[in-house]
Design a protein around this motif. Structure first.
Motif, short mmCIF file in Angstrom:
data_model
loop_
_atom_site.label_atom_id
_atom_site.label_comp_id
_atom_site.label_asym_id
_atom_site.label_seq_id
_atom_site.Cartn_x
_atom_site.Cartn_y
_atom_site.Cartn_z
N VAL A 471 0.83 -1.21 0.00
CA VAL A 471 0.00 0.00 0.00
C VAL A 471 0.86 1.26 0.00
O VAL A 471 0.57 2.23 -0.71
CB VAL A 471 -0.96 -0.02 1.22
N THR A 472 1.94 1.26 0.78
CA THR A 472 2.77 2.46 0.91
C THR A 472 3.81 2.61 -0.20
O THR A 472 4.30 3.71 -0.45
CB THR A 472 3.51 2.45 2.25
N GLY A 473 4.17 1.50 -0.86
CA GLY A 473 5.22 1.55 -1.85
C GLY A 473 6.61 1.39 -1.26
O GLY A 473 7.61 1.53 -1.97
N TYR A 474 6.71 1.09 0.04
CA TYR A 474 8.01 0.89 0.68
C TYR A 474 8.61 -0.45 0.22
O TYR A 474 7.90 -1.38 -0.14
CB TYR A 474 7.89 0.87 2.20
N ASP A 475 9.93 -0.52 0.26
CA ASP A 475 10.62 -1.76 -0.08
C ASP A 475 10.40 -2.78 1.03
O ASP A 475 10.39 -2.42 2.22
CB ASP A 475 12.11 -1.48 -0.28
N TRP A 476 10.27 -4.06 0.67
CA TRP A 476 9.92 -5.10 1.64
C TRP A 476 11.07 -6.09 1.86
O TRP A 476 10.86 -7.20 2.33
CB TRP A 476 8.66 -5.85 1.18
N TRP A 477 12.31 -5.69 1.59
CA TRP A 477 13.45 -6.59 1.74
C TRP A 477 13.56 -7.11 3.18
O TRP A 477 13.84 -8.30 3.39
CB TRP A 477 14.73 -5.84 1.37
N ASP A 478 13.34 -6.26 4.17
CA ASP A 478 13.49 -6.68 5.57
C ASP A 478 12.43 -7.71 5.96
O ASP A 478 12.65 -8.53 6.85
CB ASP A 478 13.44 -5.48 6.51
N THR A 479 11.27 -7.70 5.30
CA THR A 479 10.25 -8.72 5.57
C THR A 479 10.68 -10.08 5.02
O THR A 479 10.44 -11.12 5.63
CB THR A 479 8.91 -8.30 4.95
N LEU A 480 11.37 -10.07 3.87
CA LEU A 480 11.81 -11.33 3.26
C LEU A 480 12.84 -12.06 4.13
O LEU A 480 13.02 -13.27 3.99
CB LEU A 480 12.42 -11.06 1.87
N LEU A 481 13.51 -11.33 5.02
CA LEU A 481 14.50 -11.95 5.90
C LEU A 481 13.89 -13.07 6.74
O LEU A 481 14.59 -13.98 7.18
CB LEU A 481 15.11 -10.90 6.83
N HIS A 482 12.58 -13.00 6.98
CA HIS A 482 11.93 -13.93 7.90
C HIS A 482 11.09 -14.99 7.19
O HIS A 482 10.44 -15.80 7.84
CB HIS A 482 11.05 -13.15 8.88
N VAL A 483 11.08 -14.97 5.87
CA VAL A 483 10.26 -15.92 5.11
C VAL A 483 11.07 -17.20 4.89
O VAL A 483 12.12 -17.17 4.23
CB VAL A 483 9.82 -15.33 3.77
N GLN A 484 10.59 -18.32 5.42
CA GLN A 484 11.22 -19.61 5.22
C GLN A 484 10.67 -20.25 3.94
O GLN A 484 9.54 -19.95 3.51
CB GLN A 484 10.94 -20.52 6.42
N PRO A 485 11.46 -21.13 3.28
CA PRO A 485 10.97 -21.75 2.04
C PRO A 485 9.60 -22.40 2.17
O PRO A 485 8.80 -22.35 1.23
CB PRO A 485 12.06 -22.78 1.73
N ALA A 486 9.32 -22.98 3.33
CA ALA A 486 8.02 -23.66 3.51
C ALA A 486 6.86 -22.67 3.57
O ALA A 486 5.70 -23.06 3.40
CB ALA A 486 8.05 -24.51 4.78
N MET A 487 7.16 -21.39 3.83
CA MET A 487 6.09 -20.39 3.94
C MET A 487 5.71 -19.78 2.59
O MET A 487 4.64 -19.16 2.47
CB MET A 487 6.53 -19.24 4.85
N VAL A 488 6.56 -19.92 1.58
CA VAL A 488 6.41 -19.14 0.35
C VAL A 488 5.07 -19.40 -0.31
O VAL A 488 4.33 -18.46 -0.66
CB VAL A 488 7.58 -19.43 -0.61
N GLN A 489 4.73 -20.68 -0.52
CA GLN A 489 3.50 -21.02 -1.22
C GLN A 489 2.28 -20.42 -0.52
O GLN A 489 1.41 -19.81 -1.16
CB GLN A 489 3.36 -22.54 -1.33
N SER A 490 2.22 -20.57 0.80
CA SER A 490 1.07 -20.04 1.55
C SER A 490 1.01 -18.52 1.48
O SER A 490 -0.07 -17.94 1.33
CB SER A 490 1.14 -20.50 3.01
#
Length: 828
Positions: A471-490
């Motif tokens: 919504v804000t247009g901010y970069d989301w790189w810091d959120t990706l730090l916490h995404v595990q491979p098993a979470m991606v599909q969901s």
């Protein structure tokens, strides 16, 4: 918390980077980090350096000689994350901006000066944009319920209500200086005293009110002196900047009013508003040589008691009771180790004084915690109102109990490595710290803060923050730090579900951003990495379609409301005939007439469309293999319809200039390749279009697609290169050791690229956006996207209007929204 990576300077024989005193650090919403060092040579001469890096490529640091004569005291990013302010101890302020829109090339063009007066606080003027996060509504379907626009006035407006850009600074002698950037490029600067009796200002901070005013907090460094607050109003009168100031209620720290601890903490070392747009809450830290105490204060409106005598004369009724502003302490810590740095959250979660009960809740929402770094090397995350400890990180010393009193802890023989400056990311999921040796450390902050969360709740936290970034247009790189491979599909599926619940207008605004977000998520898992190519191909297809349709012009000016592009979409959706010529005759071909040079300049884009259609149809017999790029397009009616429209446009333009048509290598000279591909594409589109019932492609269509390789040479599409970024290679509990200025040999990642798509060294390279071949060893300067790795030439080889219109789409950012960075000629 755990360490993600560490980056340090190489030791040079004749010069070395050493931490500046004081050390300044800032983190932008585009995930760019700026920090300072002093470059010292053999002659002990100091050069004040500013370093800017992208968190995905920290080794690719851009170091610039700031030409500040004294130590740099402040760094401050603007709200867009594309400009940086720097201020020094001589009163000089500089504004830095990207050169050629490159994240690793910066220049300073404007600034201001308060000669000989050190700057102690600096901020951009507020632009009036404030978004509130409603964490209690994170399960709501509408983005409007989760994130609402707060009524907030800009610090200063131009004619028509447009916010005026500029900055405000506070000096050590008690002056406030405001510089305004006029649209013409001129800078208006004005300086005024905060109050009539000027005194030394050792610490200061700046915040903004919803009414457009500015609040400045100051302290002289002594805990025995009051912390003063001032209201500053900025206006433009007769083309001159005017500053008006007013004194607000002040406060004394609680620790100085306690007789037992009156002289224990003699100095105020940190003074910070809890947020730039939260002038009612302030954080104070008082310290001695060995320990510190932190207090959180809040400004409240309280009724003024009226004497009974006056009440009998004039009774106080309802809202007529006189009110007074008073500072009240919310919370205070026990004695702590000496605090070396403070980092405040940037997430705009609105908390009232009654929200202290949130601190005792086991759930943690990012943004509720602030970070305190200590001289013993530890970092504590504490609740921003109650100051209760939520998480602890120990850098080098052995872990110790958080409840152990500081006085009982053994002192080390020398100074421990500790952070001198810290910044939290814009989602509060990452923390960067610069230590007293000049080393940069990136820490991950878990959304659960160590609490045991089930997978669904952890996914909801990450999903909520991804939606906020969307919504804000901010970069989301810091959120990706916490995404595990098993979470991606969901995450991808739930993100798509939330997106489809929004209204059509909002979906159109966010359509490209969600594609880029899905692509970045799919990079993190080997099971979904092939989809990365599909999402980037769709981004490219949408951009090509919009550009080519925008070139169409109505034959008569007094035409109906629909544009030629809209009529093209309507006709192609209505007429399901597989004969391209029968579809073409239903269009007003005079609307498609373009200049011959323009058509020729677009040939590379038209060739990509033709090659992509051929590739998709040839891969239809292998549709059971989801790891093959292009798989998702075979069931995407919207994208297939878009390709079908473009094939019709290309057919018409080919009648005007045959040399602009896509070139196919066919086994028969008499074969009409465009008609054949359009016929097969139409049959495939009918199977999965939105208007009709979906069905599987019939055997006849699959058989015809099987024969395509014997009729036409199937092109090998040049997919995006393997990204050399960090986020897909970071492993939990295994921090990477990096060096500034030296590209690392990163560990290979299973999710880096599907089989058959990796490029061998020395293989010809391509401009991914202009679709031009650059050769095996390009001679032109190139730039690459910091996120997807897309590469394109820095300078345009074509000057036609249509090509310029195409290039304007990605001159500032890549199609995925990532920033550009200059890359060497020998890019991989």
């Amino acid at each position: 918390m755990d360490l993600a990576y560490v980056c340090e300077w190489e030791r040079w024989p004749k010069s070395t980077h050493c931490p500046s005193v004081p050390l300044a650090c800032a983190w932008s919403c585009r995930n760019l980090i700026a920090f300072t060092t002093d470059l010292r040579n053999d002659d002990q001469d100091l050069t004040r350096m500013i370093h800017i890096l992208d968190t995905e490529h920290p080794w690719d640091v851009h170091s610039v000689n700031s030409e500040h004569s004294e130590a740099i005291t402040c760094l401050e990013w603007d709200q867009s994350g594309s400009r940086l302010l720097s201020a020094d101890a001589d009163g000089q302020i500089k504004c830095w901006s990207m050169a050629d829109h490159l994240a690793n090339s910066w220049e300073s063009s404007v600034g201001s000066l308060v000669e000989g007066d050190p700057i102690v606080a600096l901020s951009w003027l507020h632009n009036g944009v404030k978004l509130a996060l409603h964490v209690e509504k994170s399960g709501a379907s509408s983005f409007g319920e989760k994130f609402s626009r707060v009524k907030f006035s800009p610090s200063l407006t131009l004619f028509g209500g447009k916010p005026m850009e500029g900055w405000i600074a506070v000096t050590v002698s008690g002056l406030v200086t405001v510089s305004l950037l006029k649209p013409s490029g001129q800078v208006l600067t004005s300086t005024e005293s905060l109050c009539r009796l000027r005194g030394r200002v050792a610490l200061a901070d700046i915040a903004f009110t919803g009414g457009g005013n500015i609040v400045v907090a100051t302290a002289d460094g002594s805990s025995a002196s009051p912390v003063q607050f001032y209201k500053v109003c900025v206006s433009v009168v007769s083309d001159k900047c005017r500053i008006d100031t007013e004194i607000l209620p002040s406060l004394f720290m609680r620790c100085t009013t306690d007789l037992n601890r009156k002289d224990k903490f003699p100095a105020i070392t940190h003074l910070k508003f809890l947020a730039r747009d939260m002038s009612e809450q302030v954080l104070l830290c008082a310290s001695s040589q060995t320990s510190s105490i932190v207090e959180c204060w809040s400004l409240r409106k309280e009724g003024l008691p009226v004497n009974n005598v006056f009440q009998q004369i004039s009774p106080v009724v309802g809202d007529k009771q006189p009110m007074i502003l008073k500072w009240r302490i919310l919370s205070a810590t026990n004695d702590l180790d000496r605090v070396s740095a403070v980092a405040l959250p940037k997430l705009p979660i609105s908390l009232t004084n009654t929200d202290l009960k949130v601190a005792s809740d086991t759930q943690f929402y990012p943004g509720l915690g602030l970070a305190l770094a200590f001289h013993d090397g530890s970092v504590h995350i504490v609740h921003r109102l109650s100051l209760q400890s939520m998480a602890v990180f120990y850098s080098s010393a052995a872990p110790r109990s958080a409840d152990e009193p500081a006085i009982k802890r053994p002192r080390t023989t020398g100074p421990a490595v500790h952070f001198k400056a810290m910044q939290l990311s814009w989602t509060s999921l990452a923390l960067v710290g610069i230590d007293n040796h000049g080393k940069l450390s990136m820490l991950r902050i878990s959304p659960s803060m160590g609490h045991a969360l089930d997978v669904s709740l952890a996914l909801r936290h990450l999903l909520f923050l991804l939606e906020y970034c969307m919504v804000t247009g901010y970069d989301w790189w810091d959120t990706l730090l916490h995404v595990q491979p098993a979470m991606v599909q969901s995450l991808v599926e739930r993100l798509h579900e939330e997106y489809t619940r929004q209204n059509a207008a909002l979906q159109q605004v966010l359509s490209t951003r969600i594609l880029a977000m899905k692509a970045s998520l799919c990079k993190l898992s080997p099971c979904t990495v092939a989809r990365v190519c599909d999402y980037h191909a769709k981004l490219f297809l949408v951009a090509v379609s919009s550009t080519l349709k925008s070139l169409l012009r109505p034959h008569f000016l007094n035409t109906p409301d629909k544009s030629p592009g809209d009529r093209l979409t309507e006709v192609c959706a209505k007429i399901t005939d597989a004969d391209i010529d029968k579809v073409m005759i239903n269009l007003k071909t005079e609307e498609f007439v373009l200049d011959m040079n323009t058509l020729q300049a677009l040939q590379q884009l038209l060739q990509w469309v033709g090659d992509f259609v051929l590739y998709l149809l040839a891969s239809l017999p292998n549709q059971g293999s989801p790891l093959r790029p292009g798989h998702s397009f075979l069931r995407d009616g919207t994208s297939l319809g878009m390709l079908r429209e473009l094939m019709v446009v290309i057919r018409i333009w080919g009648l005007l200039k045959p040399s602009c048509l896509p070139v196919y290598t066919a086994t028969s000279d008499t074969q009409d390749s465009m008609s054949l591909l359009f016929r097969l594409l139409t049959k495939l589109w009918i199977c999965c279009r939105d208007e009709g019932p979906t069905s599987e492609p019939d055997e006849a269509l699959v058989d015809e697609c099987c024969l395509l390789p014997s009729q036409l040479l199937i092109p090998s599409l040049d997919w995006l290169p393997v990204s050399d970024g960090l986020v897909s290679r970071l492993q939990p509990k295994q921090p990477l050791r990096l060096q500034f200025g030296k590209a690392p040999a990163l560990p290979t990642c299973a999710a880096a690229q599907p089989d058959g798509l990796s490029r061998a060294p020395g293989q010809p390279k391509i401009d991914h956006l202009r679709r031009l071949h650059l050769g095996a060893y390009p001679t032109e300067e190139c730039k690459a996207c910091t996120r997807c790795g897309c590469v394109t030439m820095l300078r345009s080889p074509n000057k036609t209007t249509a090509v310029k219109q195409w290039e304007q789409r990605w001159i500032k950012n890549c199609l995925c929204g990532g920033l550009w960075r200059r890359v060497p000629l020998s890019y991989p």
